[in-house]
Design a protein around this motif. Structure first.
Motif, PDB file in Angstrom:
ATOM      1  N   CYS A 277       0.823  -1.203   0.000  1.00 30.48           N
ATOM      2  CA  CYS A 277       0.000   0.000   0.000  1.00 30.48           C
ATOM      3  C   CYS A 277       0.865   1.264   0.000  1.00 30.48           C
ATOM      4  CB  CYS A 277      -0.905   0.004   1.223  1.00 30.48           C
ATOM      5  SG  CYS A 277      -2.239  -1.226   1.167  1.00 30.48           S
ATOM      6  N   GLY A 278       0.315   2.338  -0.576  1.00 30.52           N
ATOM      7  CA  GLY A 278       0.998   3.622  -0.567  1.00 30.52           C
ATOM      8  C   GLY A 278       1.704   3.909  -1.879  1.00 30.52           C
ATOM      9  N   PRO A 281       6.012   2.588  -1.052  1.00 32.80           N
ATOM     10  CA  PRO A 281       6.100   1.681   0.097  1.00 32.80           C
ATOM     11  C   PRO A 281       7.487   1.045   0.219  1.00 32.80           C
ATOM     12  CG  PRO A 281       4.950   0.636  -1.715  1.00 32.80           C
ATOM     13  CD  PRO A 281       5.187   2.054  -2.136  1.00 32.80           C
ATOM     14  N   ASP A 295       1.960  -5.363   6.921  1.00 32.28           N
ATOM     15  CA  ASP A 295       2.169  -5.061   5.506  1.00 32.28           C
ATOM     16  C   ASP A 295       1.729  -6.242   4.659  1.00 32.28           C
ATOM     17  OD1 ASP A 295       3.467  -2.354   5.397  1.00 32.28           O
ATOM     18  OD2 ASP A 295       4.825  -3.357   6.802  1.00 32.28           O
ATOM     19  N   CYS A 298      -1.428  -4.765  -1.589  1.00 35.00           N
ATOM     20  CA  CYS A 298      -2.388  -3.682  -1.769  1.00 35.00           C
ATOM     21  C   CYS A 298      -3.544  -4.171  -2.629  1.00 35.00           C
ATOM     22  CB  CYS A 298      -1.716  -2.482  -2.437  1.00 35.00           C
ATOM     23  SG  CYS A 298      -2.844  -1.100  -2.707  1.00 35.00           S
ATOM     24  N   ARG A 335      -3.267  -1.336   7.007  1.00 30.70           N
ATOM     25  CA  ARG A 335      -2.689  -0.625   5.869  1.00 30.70           C
ATOM     26  C   ARG A 335      -3.772  -0.255   4.859  1.00 30.70           C
ATOM     27  NH1 ARG A 335       0.896  -0.169   9.094  1.00 30.70           N
ATOM     28  NH2 ARG A 335       3.013  -1.034   8.888  1.00 30.70           N
ATOM     29  N   TRP A 336      -4.742  -1.110   4.663  1.00 27.82           N
ATOM     30  CA  TRP A 336      -5.830  -0.827   3.727  1.00 27.82           C
ATOM     31  C   TRP A 336      -6.654   0.374   4.195  1.00 27.82           C
ATOM     32  CZ3 TRP A 336      -8.202  -6.372   2.599  1.00 27.82           C
ATOM     33  CH2 TRP A 336      -7.270  -7.102   1.857  1.00 27.82           C
ATOM     34  N   CYS A 339      -4.815   3.463   3.051  1.00 36.04           N
ATOM     35  CA  CYS A 339      -4.291   3.471   1.680  1.00 36.04           C
ATOM     36  C   CYS A 339      -5.296   4.116   0.724  1.00 36.04           C
ATOM     37  CB  CYS A 339      -3.984   2.042   1.242  1.00 36.04           C
ATOM     38  SG  CYS A 339      -3.491   1.891  -0.486  1.00 36.04           S
ATOM     39  N   CYS A 342      -6.651   1.599  -1.855  1.00 32.02           N
ATOM     40  CA  CYS A 342      -7.628   0.656  -1.310  1.00 32.02           C
ATOM     41  C   CYS A 342      -8.965   1.346  -1.028  1.00 32.02           C
ATOM     42  CB  CYS A 342      -7.092   0.006  -0.029  1.00 32.02           C
ATOM     43  SG  CYS A 342      -5.729  -1.133  -0.299  1.00 32.02           S
TER      44      CYS A 342
END
Length: 613
Positions: A277-278, A281, A295, A298, A335-336, A339, A342
């Motif tokens: 994600c990101g 990353p 982590d 994604c 993380r989602w 993000c 996401c």
């Protein structure tokens, strides 16, 4: 009355079940129906191996090789045999029975096995267990056997992500699965801690993802945990995988690959951080400590799905299995939640939350797998947020998760950690190799387990298609420890997977048949856990007089015991006859006992306290 009851428990003849048909044959797993017919067939150099077609010849060749290797007996072929014939062991292929079913007829004239290709193979496994080397040569007990499996899916899961093992060891496991009529080798190939399968389009998955800088040292005492600070890793080449898949296919074992997604993907992200994600990353490292990591792949980037589809394309080219296992367990959503890719996916697809985003992820991968003519199977978390109708669920967190999936009309493989996790302890923690600290699954617990929950309706029960025992290897840094954790629990698993429920008999299994099979294993190079003496357990018994009748858990083994509080050893009493224990009021006596197998392998000590208060 109590004294008399305990006397019965401890002195009950251990041959109570030896009169059973299965017990006399010593076959594991127990066949569905056995009728002893009297007499035996004697193998001689004049015995022929008959068959009707190539499938029969293939099975006959396996028997020919076995007899030559183990007994120096060279038998020749006799093609075109379609029925029981004098001095012939015949293999007759037929499609008139259920899949994997077989019949075996043996008498003084010969032996005949009928079934489809798999049935012939399983009939052969039964025959190999029936052959006895007596003073009069190789004999096969006269019997009529009609047999077929209870479940279509009968397997173990071998994790190689935490620790990796040689190809030769994988093959030895497959040999043992085949011997006990197990038909699935679920191969957990990717993990946070290592990517173990060569993918030619993405070489960094193995050049980077297959290796970690250090490994956690496991210890029950937190103060003695730590890192070894040594590089660790490895992977299987595509050529090695083809070799293993072919080896398994010859033994009626299907190898099902597992490519974990969307979680447990840190090793892949270390190789290709752009899949996280990101916007920028990473960098990431292959995991070095046990646990779950936030982590993950994604779910909002198209590149993620393109790479995974490419990976799965290569995987499916290597593994012809109907099922492709896509993991799906223990995927953190943190993380989602943050993000933008996401969150955009959630908005565009009109999803409610991150759980539905995982459902989107799984369903999208499923559509791709289905487009290649395959089906997905995944851990029970794949139900979260909804699941496609034809997906198969592997229930690991609890039996209840399997019940829910079956009630939703999904096919289910039962693999609950409460009953069939082989990384759990088998005995008292201080005496066993280090294992997952909170679980206890001895062979007796596994044997007692019924994979089909009684709470399901008749229609729902049909969705329970099998049972599997996972072997997670955080604490198994050598293949020898995997063997210790696998055997003899595999034999118990095989019987609950194959044998009809009404044909199971724990006394017959543990006291009559298993000791014979462990004696065979004892003569091999395979390490196994030697069970304690039959007839006594780690417990406290109250009473005045006891007569303790014991039996070695390995045929041909010896039992040593003492009353001095030290672990039993060869310097102690050798068990030769029932032990009389007489107590006066207020007295206690502690007995420790151990089984020493013919090879010298030994059980842990069994500690029994006798008390008269």
């Amino acid at each position: 009355m109590l004294r008399y009851f305990l006397f019965l428990i401890l002195s009950v003849p251990l041959s109570v079940c030896s009169q059973s048909q299965t017990g006399l044959l010593k076959v594991i797993p127990a066949p569905a129906a056995v009728k002893l017919s009297g007499g035996s067939f004697r193998l001689s150099p004049q015995t022929k191996l008959g068959y009707t077609d190539q499938a029969g010849k293939k099975t006959a060749t396996l028997l020919q090789d076995y007899l030559k290797k183990n007994y120096g007996l060279q038998l020749s072929f006799k093609p075109g045999v379609t029925k029981l014939s004098n001095a012939v062991i015949s293999f007759v292929k037929t499609q008139e029975m259920a899949a994997e079913a077989y019949t075996l007829l043996s008498n003084t004239r010969g032996v005949e096995i009928r079934g489809d290709e798999a049935g012939l193979f399983y009939g052969l496994q039964t025959l190999l267990q029936m052959i006895e080397n007596t003073g009069n040569g190789l004999m096969v007990t006269g019997a009529e056997i009609k047999d077929q499996p209870r479940y279509a899916f009968r397997g173990i899961m071998q994790d190689v992500g935490y620790h990796i093992y040689p190809v030769s060891f994988i093959k030895s496991q497959i040999d043992m699965l085949a011997k006990y009529k197990m038909n699935v080798y679920h191969w957990h190939l990717t993990e946070d801690h290592g990517w173990r399968i060569e993918i030619k389009k993405y070489p960094k998955l193995t050049t980077v993802g297959a290796f970690r800088e250090s490994t956690q040292i496991s210890h029950y005492a937190d103060s003695l945990n730590g890192q070894d600070h040594l590089p660790y890793g490895g992977f299987y080449t595509q050529q090695e995988i083809k070799e293993i898949v072919a080896y398994a296919r010859e033994r009626q074992v299907t190898v099902i690959p597992e490519i974990e997604l969307p979680g447990h993907s840190l090793a892949a992200l270390a190789a290709y951080p752009e899949l996280a994600c990101g916007d920028q990353p990473g960098p990431f490292k292959v995991a070095q400590s046990w646990g779950i990591f936030e982590d993950v792949y994604c779910a909002g980037k198209e590149q993620t799905f393109q790479v995974l589809e490419d990976v799965l394309t290569e995987v499916m080219a290597l593994f012809p299995s109907r099922y492709i296992h896509i993991g799906g367990d223990e995927c953190p959503k943190k993380r989602w939640e943050k993000c933008r890719y996401c969150q955009k996916r959630i908005k565009d697809e009109k999803l409610k939350n991150e759980f539905e985003l995982q459902s989107y992820f799984v369903k999208r991968i499923e559509r791709f797998v289905n487009s290649k003519g395959r089906q997905i199977i995944g851990w029970d978390e794949i139900r979260e947020g909804g699941l496609a109708p034809n997906a198969t669920v592997m229930a690991w967190r609890s039996i209840e998760e399997g019940i829910k999936a079956a009630q939703e009309n999904h096919d289910v493989v039962m693999a609950p950690m409460s009953h069939v996790y082989f990384d759990f302890l088998q005995g008292p923690r201080p005496l066993e190799p280090l294992a997952i600290g909170w679980g206890f699954n001895p062979a007796e617990r596994i044997y007692a387990y019924d994979p089909t929950p009684s709470s399901l309706t008749a229609a729902q029960k049909k969705h329970i298609i099998g049972v599997e025992a996972p072997i997670w290897t955080e604490h198994m840094d050598t293949y020898r420890k995997v063997e210790y954790m696998l055997y003899p629990r595999l034999m118990a698993l095989a019987e609950i997977a194959w044998t009809p429920l009404e044909r199971k008999n724990a006394i017959d299994f543990f006291e009559s048949r298993l000791p014979r099979h462990l004696a065979v294993l004892d003569r091999s190079k395979i390490l196994y856990r030697v069970p304690g003496p039959i007839g006594i357990t780690d417990t406290t018994l109250n009473g005045r007089n006891f007569k303790v009748t014991l039996k070695p858990s390995v045929e041909g083994g010896k039992i040593y015991y003492n009353f001095e509080g030290q672990d039993a050893r060869e310097t102690d009493y050798l068990y030769e006859k029932p032990i009389d224990i007489i107590l006066h009021k207020g007295e206690k006596r502690q007995m420790k006992s151990v089984v020493v197998a013919p090879s010298g392998k030994r059980s842990i000590s069994t500690t029994t306290l006798f008390s008269y208060q």
